[in-house]
Design a protein around this motif. Sequence first.
Motif, PDB file in Angstrom:
ATOM      1  N   ASN A   7       7.275   8.205  -8.993  1.00 30.55           N
ATOM      2  CA  ASN A   7       6.119   7.441  -8.535  1.00 30.55           C
ATOM      3  C   ASN A   7       6.197   6.074  -9.196  1.00 30.55           C
ATOM      4  O   ASN A   7       6.512   5.974 -10.383  1.00 30.55           O
ATOM      5  N   PHE A  21       3.277   4.366  -5.116  1.00 30.27           N
ATOM      6  CA  PHE A  21       4.331   4.616  -4.140  1.00 30.27           C
ATOM      7  C   PHE A  21       5.181   5.771  -4.640  1.00 30.27           C
ATOM      8  O   PHE A  21       5.586   5.779  -5.799  1.00 30.27           O
ATOM      9  N   THR A  22       5.452   6.735  -3.787  1.00 30.74           N
ATOM     10  CA  THR A  22       6.349   7.831  -4.132  1.00 30.74           C
ATOM     11  C   THR A  22       7.709   7.531  -3.518  1.00 30.74           C
ATOM     12  O   THR A  22       7.816   7.313  -2.313  1.00 30.74           O
ATOM     13  N   LEU A  23       8.735   7.483  -4.372  1.00 29.82           N
ATOM     14  CA  LEU A  23      10.101   7.247  -3.914  1.00 29.82           C
ATOM     15  C   LEU A  23      10.850   8.571  -3.911  1.00 29.82           C
ATOM     16  O   LEU A  23      10.845   9.297  -4.912  1.00 29.82           O
ATOM     17  N   ASN A  24      11.471   8.857  -2.767  1.00 35.12           N
ATOM     18  CA  ASN A  24      12.197  10.108  -2.595  1.00 35.12           C
ATOM     19  C   ASN A  24      13.301   9.861  -1.563  1.00 35.12           C
ATOM     20  O   ASN A  24      13.018   9.818  -0.362  1.00 35.12           O
ATOM     21  N   GLU A  27      13.685  11.762   1.697  1.00 35.86           N
ATOM     22  CA  GLU A  27      12.721  11.476   2.768  1.00 35.86           C
ATOM     23  C   GLU A  27      12.864  10.042   3.274  1.00 35.86           C
ATOM     24  O   GLU A  27      12.033   9.570   4.042  1.00 35.86           O
ATOM     25  N   ASN A  29      12.684   7.257   1.427  1.00 38.31           N
ATOM     26  CA  ASN A  29      11.920   6.310   0.605  1.00 38.31           C
ATOM     27  C   ASN A  29      12.754   5.936  -0.615  1.00 38.31           C
ATOM     28  O   ASN A  29      12.694   6.609  -1.645  1.00 38.31           O
ATOM     29  N   TYR A  30      13.530   4.853  -0.486  1.00 36.68           N
ATOM     30  CA  TYR A  30      14.502   4.480  -1.511  1.00 36.68           C
ATOM     31  C   TYR A  30      13.992   3.465  -2.520  1.00 36.68           C
ATOM     32  O   TYR A  30      14.489   3.417  -3.638  1.00 36.68           O
ATOM     33  N   VAL A  32      10.949   0.035  -3.608  1.00 35.21           N
ATOM     34  CA  VAL A  32       9.716  -0.723  -3.457  1.00 35.21           C
ATOM     35  C   VAL A  32       9.961  -2.110  -4.054  1.00 35.21           C
ATOM     36  O   VAL A  32      10.655  -2.234  -5.066  1.00 35.21           O
TER      37      VAL A  32
END
Length: 71
Positions: A7, A21-24, A27, A29-30, A32
């Motif tokens: 996060n 922001f959750t980075l995963n 999914e 989400n690489y 920010v």
Amino acid sequence: LLRGLINVMFYDSEGNETERFTLNPSEGNYGVHIPSSQWHTLEVIEPSVIFEVKDGPYTPLSPDDIMSIKR
């Protein structure tokens, strides 16, 4: 984020969280974008590998670069 789960939290000048922001990568989400002078931190949820890119040369943190946040 290359691997893992984190996060990223943004804060205002009073230490209040304003965004999260959750980075995963699994999914899609690489990353920010963290604007210059934006107070932020991250929370590692599972073992992670981070690739960080910054403008300019490396500058060590000074005491003025560290904020106490509210919990």
